[in-house]
Design a protein around this motif. Sequence first.
Motif, PDB file in Angstrom:
ATOM      1  N   VAL A   3       0.757  -1.244   0.082  1.00  0.00           N
ATOM      2  CA  VAL A   3      -0.012   0.036   0.071  1.00  0.00           C
ATOM      3  C   VAL A   3       0.968   1.132  -0.009  1.00  0.00           C
ATOM      4  O   VAL A   3       0.482   2.187  -0.808  1.00  0.00           O
ATOM      5  CB  VAL A   3      -0.884  -0.133   1.275  1.00  0.00           C
ATOM      6  N   HIS A   4       2.050   1.276   0.771  1.00  0.00           N
ATOM      7  CA  HIS A   4       2.723   2.437   0.979  1.00  0.00           C
ATOM      8  C   HIS A   4       4.245   2.439   0.287  1.00  0.00           C
ATOM      9  O   HIS A   4       4.902   3.490   0.052  1.00  0.00           O
ATOM     10  CB  HIS A   4       3.084   2.624   2.317  1.00  0.00           C
ATOM     11  N   ILE A   5       4.516   1.272  -0.450  1.00  0.00           N
ATOM     12  CA  ILE A   5       5.883   0.972  -0.907  1.00  0.00           C
ATOM     13  C   ILE A   5       5.492   0.532  -2.385  1.00  0.00           C
ATOM     14  O   ILE A   5       5.024  -0.553  -2.549  1.00  0.00           O
ATOM     15  CB  ILE A   5       6.868   0.192  -0.442  1.00  0.00           C
ATOM     16  N   GLY A   6       5.740   1.404  -3.513  1.00  0.00           N
ATOM     17  CA  GLY A   6       5.428   0.922  -4.784  1.00  0.00           C
ATOM     18  C   GLY A   6       6.429   0.031  -5.404  1.00  0.00           C
ATOM     19  O   GLY A   6       6.522  -0.202  -6.731  1.00  0.00           O
ATOM     20  N   GLY A  44       4.890  10.515  -2.150  1.00  0.00           N
ATOM     21  CA  GLY A  44       6.247  11.359  -1.793  1.00  0.00           C
ATOM     22  C   GLY A  44       7.178  10.898  -0.986  1.00  0.00           C
ATOM     23  O   GLY A  44       8.087  11.654  -0.626  1.00  0.00           O
ATOM     24  N   MET A  45       7.047   9.762  -0.457  1.00  0.00           N
ATOM     25  CA  MET A  45       7.948   8.986   0.457  1.00  0.00           C
ATOM     26  C   MET A  45       9.094   8.235  -0.341  1.00  0.00           C
ATOM     27  O   MET A  45       9.012   7.129  -1.161  1.00  0.00           O
ATOM     28  CB  MET A  45       7.495   8.036   1.348  1.00  0.00           C
ATOM     29  N   LEU A  46      10.402   9.067  -0.591  1.00  0.00           N
ATOM     30  CA  LEU A  46      11.350   8.416  -1.621  1.00  0.00           C
ATOM     31  C   LEU A  46      12.022   7.230  -1.185  1.00  0.00           C
ATOM     32  O   LEU A  46      12.587   7.338  -0.080  1.00  0.00           O
ATOM     33  CB  LEU A  46      12.223   9.690  -2.158  1.00  0.00           C
ATOM     34  N   GLY A  47      12.478   6.370  -2.070  1.00  0.00           N
ATOM     35  CA  GLY A  47      13.295   5.238  -1.627  1.00  0.00           C
ATOM     36  C   GLY A  47      14.242   5.049  -2.764  1.00  0.00           C
ATOM     37  O   GLY A  47      13.516   4.836  -4.073  1.00  0.00           O
ATOM     38  N   TYR A  48      15.553   4.759  -2.483  1.00  0.00           N
ATOM     39  CA  TYR A  48      16.567   4.716  -3.680  1.00  0.00           C
ATOM     40  C   TYR A  48      16.987   3.233  -3.355  1.00  0.00           C
ATOM     41  O   TYR A  48      17.826   3.109  -2.206  1.00  0.00           O
ATOM     42  CB  TYR A  48      17.422   5.693  -3.761  1.00  0.00           C
ATOM     43  N   ILE A  71       4.725   2.021   9.626  1.00  0.00           N
ATOM     44  CA  ILE A  71       4.296   1.582   8.479  1.00  0.00           C
ATOM     45  C   ILE A  71       5.239   0.896   7.636  1.00  0.00           C
ATOM     46  O   ILE A  71       5.420  -0.098   7.392  1.00  0.00           O
ATOM     47  CB  ILE A  71       3.469   2.721   7.879  1.00  0.00           C
ATOM     48  N   TYR A  72       6.443   1.945   7.419  1.00  0.00           N
ATOM     49  CA  TYR A  72       7.423   1.638   6.480  1.00  0.00           C
ATOM     50  C   TYR A  72       8.345   0.302   6.919  1.00  0.00           C
ATOM     51  O   TYR A  72       8.892  -0.604   6.090  1.00  0.00           O
ATOM     52  CB  TYR A  72       8.272   2.915   6.266  1.00  0.00           C
ATOM     53  N   ALA A  73       8.688   0.387   8.378  1.00  0.00           N
ATOM     54  CA  ALA A  73       9.534  -0.631   8.748  1.00  0.00           C
ATOM     55  C   ALA A  73       8.790  -2.038   8.746  1.00  0.00           C
ATOM     56  O   ALA A  73       9.374  -3.147   8.362  1.00  0.00           O
ATOM     57  CB  ALA A  73       9.722  -0.482  10.210  1.00  0.00           C
ATOM     58  N   ASN A  74       7.306  -2.074   8.759  1.00  0.00           N
ATOM     59  CA  ASN A  74       6.851  -3.181   8.823  1.00  0.00           C
ATOM     60  C   ASN A  74       6.695  -3.843   7.412  1.00  0.00           C
ATOM     61  O   ASN A  74       6.879  -4.847   7.431  1.00  0.00           O
ATOM     62  CB  ASN A  74       5.253  -3.025   9.457  1.00  0.00           C
ATOM     63  N   GLU A  75       6.439  -3.002   6.605  1.00  0.00           N
ATOM     64  CA  GLU A  75       6.214  -3.439   5.184  1.00  0.00           C
ATOM     65  C   GLU A  75       7.704  -3.670   4.624  1.00  0.00           C
ATOM     66  O   GLU A  75       7.768  -4.708   3.815  1.00  0.00           O
ATOM     67  CB  GLU A  75       5.799  -2.299   4.456  1.00  0.00           C
TER      68      GLU A  75
END
Length: 235
Positions: A3-6, A44-48, A71-75
């Motif tokens: 849901v939060h990480i594409g 808008g939560m950028l990941g590289y 949210i991000y750590a769990n996913e």
Amino acid sequence: MTVHIGAKVGDIAETVLMPGDPLRAKWAAETFLDAPRLVNEVRGMLGYTGTYKGNPVTIHGSGMGMPSLSIYANELIRDFGAKTLIRIGSCGGMQPHVKIRDVIIAMSATSLNTPSMGLFREVNFAPTADWALLRAAVTAAEAMGQTPHVGGIYSSDVFYDERPDLTEQMTRHGILGVEMEAAELYTVAARLGARALAVLTVSDHLQTGEALPSSEREQSFGDMVQIALDAAFPA
């Protein structure tokens, strides 16, 4: 994709550095990683993801505060297989011997409340860092000529705190600095079987009122990123 990480399967490395600010994730990736590529920009939560000394690394924003980081750590752990998560961020100094620009490596993280607290009911769970990561971070910092502060920090669930009595007790009990994410990171990692650490730069001080000028933040934060990377991949 969640849901939060594409990101797609395989886009996220097993080692993830997590600054709160997504633009800081962009800066760190472009500064320290080889061939960084954008793998997430949902909300808008950028990941590289790129490489550091040949090792795959993802640098992904966490947002501000423990609910967002949770949210991000769990996913990242549950859905993308991340095994090592290192928070890189700023904090406020709380002890007289902790100075602006100093690095704090958080052994433990005290909190008043976290998103995970409902799981424990009457138990006061003590969130702590992974020992091997912590030891490697200290070694990395010392190799750079730094003398990091190692000990407890306080993860607050509010930024505009109106509890001077609480700050006084944290300081009285030796807490080195205050930030807003590490306690939940350590708890989620413990629950899901991952390693976690927080490496923090002191950007302001609660006792003296000092604050690091914006023009000097980049170099100081750069040292913190370097320490985190060398801790994840010790020589």
